[in-house]
Design a protein around this motif. Structure first.
Motif, PDB file in Angstrom:
ATOM      1  N   ALA A 144       0.695  -1.334  -0.009  1.00 38.56           N
ATOM      2  CA  ALA A 144      -0.089   0.032  -0.078  1.00 38.56           C
ATOM      3  C   ALA A 144       0.674   1.136  -0.146  1.00 38.56           C
ATOM      4  CB  ALA A 144      -0.939   0.131   1.339  1.00 38.56           C
ATOM      5  N   ALA A 145       2.186   1.102   0.626  1.00 36.59           N
ATOM      6  CA  ALA A 145       2.887   2.312   0.717  1.00 36.59           C
ATOM      7  C   ALA A 145       3.505   2.570  -0.545  1.00 36.59           C
ATOM      8  CB  ALA A 145       3.871   2.237   1.769  1.00 36.59           C
ATOM      9  N   ASP A 146       3.600   1.844  -1.553  1.00 35.76           N
ATOM     10  CA  ASP A 146       4.133   1.655  -2.835  1.00 35.76           C
ATOM     11  C   ASP A 146       3.089   1.973  -3.967  1.00 35.76           C
ATOM     12  OD1 ASP A 146       6.726   1.455  -2.027  1.00 35.76           O
ATOM     13  OD2 ASP A 146       7.031  -0.603  -2.372  1.00 35.76           O
ATOM     14  N   LEU A 147       1.958   2.224  -3.390  1.00 40.71           N
ATOM     15  CA  LEU A 147       0.764   2.355  -4.607  1.00 40.71           C
ATOM     16  C   LEU A 147      -0.041   3.675  -4.483  1.00 40.71           C
ATOM     17  CD1 LEU A 147      -1.239  -1.247  -4.308  1.00 40.71           C
ATOM     18  CD2 LEU A 147       0.567  -0.568  -5.965  1.00 40.71           C
ATOM     19  N   ASP A 148      -0.127   4.361  -5.368  1.00 39.33           N
ATOM     20  CA  ASP A 148      -0.876   5.376  -5.692  1.00 39.33           C
ATOM     21  C   ASP A 148      -2.279   5.230  -5.171  1.00 39.33           C
ATOM     22  OD1 ASP A 148      -1.534   8.069  -6.550  1.00 39.33           O
ATOM     23  OD2 ASP A 148      -2.481   7.279  -8.204  1.00 39.33           O
ATOM     24  N   ILE A 196      -1.633   2.091  -9.321  1.00 39.35           N
ATOM     25  CA  ILE A 196      -0.270   1.615  -9.835  1.00 39.35           C
ATOM     26  C   ILE A 196       0.637   2.351  -8.800  1.00 39.35           C
ATOM     27  CG2 ILE A 196      -1.414   2.048 -12.267  1.00 39.35           C
ATOM     28  CD1 ILE A 196       0.033   4.425 -12.708  1.00 39.35           C
ATOM     29  N   ALA A 197       1.789   1.848  -9.337  1.00 44.44           N
ATOM     30  CA  ALA A 197       2.964   2.358  -8.560  1.00 44.44           C
ATOM     31  C   ALA A 197       2.929   3.934  -8.241  1.00 44.44           C
ATOM     32  CB  ALA A 197       4.427   1.804  -9.082  1.00 44.44           C
ATOM     33  N   ASN A 198       3.580   4.406  -7.058  1.00 44.16           N
ATOM     34  CA  ASN A 198       3.646   5.664  -6.850  1.00 44.16           C
ATOM     35  C   ASN A 198       5.082   6.269  -6.968  1.00 44.16           C
ATOM     36  OD1 ASN A 198       4.929   4.800  -4.614  1.00 44.16           O
ATOM     37  ND2 ASN A 198       3.173   5.297  -3.224  1.00 44.16           N
ATOM     38  N   ARG A 199       5.350   7.560  -6.691  1.00 43.38           N
ATOM     39  CA  ARG A 199       6.633   8.110  -6.989  1.00 43.38           C
ATOM     40  C   ARG A 199       7.537   7.287  -5.988  1.00 43.38           C
ATOM     41  NH1 ARG A 199       8.918  12.561  -9.430  1.00 43.38           N
ATOM     42  NH2 ARG A 199      11.203  12.013  -9.307  1.00 43.38           N
ATOM     43  N   ARG A 200       7.241   6.993  -4.751  1.00 42.27           N
ATOM     44  CA  ARG A 200       8.138   6.297  -3.910  1.00 42.27           C
ATOM     45  C   ARG A 200       8.704   4.943  -4.402  1.00 42.27           C
ATOM     46  NH1 ARG A 200       6.634   2.529   0.911  1.00 42.27           N
ATOM     47  NH2 ARG A 200       8.740   2.484   2.076  1.00 42.27           N
ATOM     48  N   ALA A 201       7.817   4.234  -5.083  1.00 43.48           N
ATOM     49  CA  ALA A 201       8.013   2.820  -5.750  1.00 43.48           C
ATOM     50  C   ALA A 201       8.820   3.033  -7.175  1.00 43.48           C
ATOM     51  CB  ALA A 201       6.778   1.935  -6.253  1.00 43.48           C
ATOM     52  N   PHE A 202       8.403   3.953  -7.853  1.00 45.31           N
ATOM     53  CA  PHE A 202       9.361   4.306  -8.956  1.00 45.31           C
ATOM     54  C   PHE A 202      10.723   4.878  -8.574  1.00 45.31           C
ATOM     55  CE2 PHE A 202      10.834   6.979 -12.559  1.00 45.31           C
ATOM     56  CZ  PHE A 202      10.542   6.359 -13.710  1.00 45.31           C
ATOM     57  N   ARG A 251       2.672   6.718 -11.352  1.00 49.60           N
ATOM     58  CA  ARG A 251       2.135   8.114 -11.234  1.00 49.60           C
ATOM     59  C   ARG A 251       2.833   8.816 -10.512  1.00 49.60           C
ATOM     60  NH1 ARG A 251      -3.110  10.398  -8.187  1.00 49.60           N
ATOM     61  NH2 ARG A 251      -3.287  12.302  -9.230  1.00 49.60           N
ATOM     62  N   LEU A 252       3.748   9.776 -11.009  1.00 52.61           N
ATOM     63  CA  LEU A 252       4.781  10.614 -10.403  1.00 52.61           C
ATOM     64  C   LEU A 252       3.973  11.698  -9.544  1.00 52.61           C
ATOM     65  CD1 LEU A 252       7.671  10.985 -12.903  1.00 52.61           C
ATOM     66  CD2 LEU A 252       7.180   9.297 -11.268  1.00 52.61           C
TER      67      LEU A 252
END
Length: 527
Positions: free
Chosen positions: A368-372, A377-383, A442-443
Motif C-alpha cells: 500500500a505504501a508503494d501504490l498510488d 499503480i506504483a507511486n513516486r516512492r516505488a518508481f 504515477r509521479l
C-alpha cells in the motif's frame, strides 16, 4: 469456464466412486485439448488428476500431479485451486511418510496446509472454494488437528448449502464433522478426559442428526443410514446406551448390505461395545470387540485399532483381569505421549498460521505504501526504488515520461470527480502496454513515468505509441498524452530522466498527443 468446472465436478465424483482410471484418462484428454500440452489445461481438470491418483493409492503420482496444477492455478489467478493443490500435496506427503520414513516432512506439510488455508479464504468460485476447504480439512484431519478441521468443514457445508449446483450432498460435510467428533472423543477417553469426551460425542450426535435430516440425492438412503449410525454411536456413552446398541446393530447391518466393508464400519465397534456393556451385556461387548480386532486389516487406522484393543482391555479389567490392567497402564502412557505430540503439532500449525497472517499484513502495508491510492499503480516512492534497483544492474534502459494533455479542461468543465476517473482510466491504459519486467508509475498530478529495462529504441518507441493510442481509445475522455522517451545506460538514470522530461515538454509545446525520442548525448558513456 463454469461448464468445464462442472465437467471436472462429475469427474471428481467418478474418481472417488470406483473409476479413478476412467476419470484420469478423460481429464487428461480435456487438459490436452487446447494445445496438446497437458500443462496448458484448466486447474480444475488437474485437480481431477490429483484426486484420481489419490483414489488409486498412489501418493507419489498425486504429488507429481500437483506441480502442473499449481502452474495452471497461478495462471488462472485462482487461490482456491492453488489451495486444493497445496493441501492435497500436504496430506499425500503424510501418507508417503507413513510408507517411507525418509519422506517424513512435517514442517513442509504444515507450511503447505497453512498456505492453502490462507489462499482458500479469498476464493470466490464456489466449486474451487468448497473443494479447497475440504482439502485443507482432510490435511488437518490426517494430523488429528481437530480444532483446525471443524471450521473448514463448516465452511464447506455453508457454501454447499448456498449453491444449488455444488458437487456432492451437503450432508456429507455434517457426517464428516460427526465422525471427527467421535474420533476426538476416542482420543480423549484414552487419556481419561471423560467429561470432554462426552461433550464431543454430544456434538457428534448433533451433527449426525442434522445430516440425517438434510440428506438428498440418489444416495440419500446410504447417507442417512451412515448419519444415523454415527448418531447412535454418539449416544453410547451418555443418555441412551440400550437404544444406541440396538441402533448401531441395525444401521451397521443396513450398511453392510449396501457394500460397506468391516474396515469402513470399524469406528462404530468400540462405541457398540460400550453401549452393550453399559446396558448390562459385558460378554456380548467382549465378543463384539474380539470380532472387531480379528477383522482389523494390517494397515488399519491406528486410532480405531487402539480404541478397539483399549476398550476390550477396559472391559476385561472391569471383570478382574490383572493382565488387562497392566496392558491398560502401558497403553495409556502411549496414548498420553501421542496426545502431547498432537498438541505440539497443533501449536506449530497455529504459530505458522499466525506468522503467515502477520507476514501478509506486513506485505499489504508495504504494498500500500508503494501504490498510488487514486489509480492503484506504483507511486513516486516505488518508481524511485525501481530506478535505484535498475541503476545497480549495468545495462540499457528506456525512460518514458508521460504528461496528460487537456487534463485541466476536464477538471474545469466536468469537475474533479471526472478528473479522478480520467486519471484512473489513463493509468490502466498505460499499464496495459508494458511487459512484466517494466514499471509504470504515477509521479504526481497528471504526470506518469515508465521504466523499461533492456528495451531498445524501437521497442521503447513502440510502447510509447501504444500508450498514446490506448489513451485516445478511452471512451468519453478528451484527454491525450505527450510522451518523452530517453534511452541509455542504466548508470545514467538521472540524465535519462532529464532528457525524457525535455523530450516530453518539446512534444507538449507542439500540441501533444505524440511522442518524442530524445537524442543520445554526443559522447555517451559505456554501460
Amino acid at each position: 469456464m463454469r461448464e468445464i468446472t462442472q465437467h471436472a465436478v462429475r469427474l471428481l465424483e467418478r474418481a472417488q466412486t470406483g473409476d479413478p482410471d476412467g476419470a484420469l484418462a478423460e481429464a487428461e484428454t480435456v487438459l490436452r485439448a487446447a494445445t496438446g500440452d497437458l500443462v496448458d489445461g484448466p486447474a480444475c481438470m488437474h485437480f481431477v488428476r490429483v484426486v484420481a491418483h489419490i483414489a488409486r493409492s498412489d501418493p507419489r503420482g498425486a504429488i507429481a500431479a500437483v506441480e502442473p496444477m499449481l502452474t495452471a492455478a497461478v495462471r488462472e489467478d485462482s487461490g482456491g485451486w492453488q489451495a486444493c493443490a497445496l493441501a492435497s500435496r500436504a496430506w499425500q506427503r503424510l501418507r508417503l511418510g507413513e510408507l517411507d520414513a525418509t519422506e517424513h516432512d512435517l514442517d513442509g506439510v504444515l507450511h503447505d496446509l497453512v498456505a492453502a488455508e490462507m489462499l482458500a479464504a479469498g476464493e470466490a468460485d464456489p466449486v474451487a472454494a468448497v473443494n479447497s476447504r475440504v482439502a485443507v480439512a482432510i490435511g488437518y484431519y490426517e494430523l488429528r488437528l481437530y480444532e483446525l478441521v471443524e471450521p473448514q468443514f463448516r465452511s464447506a457445508y455453508e457454501m454447499s448449502a448456498a449453491d444449488g449446483e455444488q458437487n456432492g450432498n451437503r450432508a456429507m460435510w455434517l457426517i464428516n464433522l460427526a465422525e471427527m467428533h467421535l474420533r476426538w472423543a476416542l482420543e480423549l477417553y484414552q487419556i481419561h478426559r471423560v467429561t470432554e469426551a462426552e461433550a464431543h460425542t454430544a456434538e457428534a450426535e448433533r451433527y449426525a442428526t442434522q445430516a440425517a435430516a438434510e440428506v438428498s440425492g440418489d444416495d440419500a438412503v446410504v447417507w442417512r443410514d451412515n448419519a444415523l449410525l454415527y448418531a447412535a454411536c454418539a449416544r453410547a456413552d451418555r443418555h441412551d446406551p440400550a437404544g444406541a446398541a440396538v441402533d448401531i446393530e441395525l444401521y451397521t447391518g443396513y450398511l453392510r448390505k449396501r457394500g460397506f466393508t468391516p474396515d469402513a464400519l470399524a469406528l462404530s465397534r468400540p462405541f457398540y461395545a460400550v453401549a452393550l456393556q453399559r446396558s448390562g451385556q459385558p460378554q456380548a461387548a467382549l465378543t463384539v470387540l474380539a470380532d472387531a480386532a480379528t477383522e482389523l486389516p494390517p494397515d488399519a487406522d491406528w486410532l480405531v485399532s487402539a480404541s478397539t484393543h483399549r476398550t476390550r482391555a477396559v472391559l476385561l479389567a472391569h471383570l478382574g483381569s490383572p493382565d488387562a490392567r497392566s496392558t491398560l497402564a502401558y497403553g495409556d502412557s502411549l496414548a498420553t505421549a501421542l496426545w502431547r505430540q498432537r498438541l505440539n503439532t497443533l501449536h506449530a500449525a497455529r504459530t505458522m498460521h499466525d506468522l503467515a497472517i502477520l507476514r501478509t499484513q506486513h506485505e499489504q502495508v508495504a504494498r500500500a505504501a508503494d501504490l498510488d491510492p487514486l489509480t492503484g499503480i506504483a507511486n513516486r516512492r516505488a518508481f524511485d526504488r525501481a530506478t535505484g534497483l535498475v541503476a545497480d544492474r549495468p545495462g540499457v534502459v528506456a525512460v518514458l515520461l508521460v504528461d496528460t494533455d487537456k487534463f485541466k479542461v476536464i477538471n474545469d468543465t466536468r469537475g474533479h470527480a471526472a478528473g479522478d476517473e480520467a486519471l484512473r482510466a489513463i493509468a490502466a491504459a498505460l499499464s496495459a502496454q508494458v511487459g512484466p519486467g517494466d514499471v509504470v508509475a504515477r509521479l504526481g498530478g497528471d504526470e506518469f513515468a515508465a521504466l523499461l529495462p533492456g528495451a531498445s529504441a524501437a521497442e521503447a518507441a513502440a510502447v510509447a505509441t501504444r500508450m498514446i493510442q490506448a489513451v485516445r481509445d478511452i471512451p468519453d475522455c478528451i484527454a491525450t498524452v505527450s510522451v518523452g522517451v530517453a534511452l541509455g545506460p542504466s548508470t545514467d538514470l538521472p540524465d535519462l530522466m532529464s532528457r525524457a522530461d525535455d523530450a516530453m515538454y518539446r512534444i507538449k509545446r507542439r500540441g501533444g498527443d505524440a511522442l518524442h525520442l530524445a537524442e543520445l548525448p554526443a559522447h555517451p558513456r559505456a554501460a
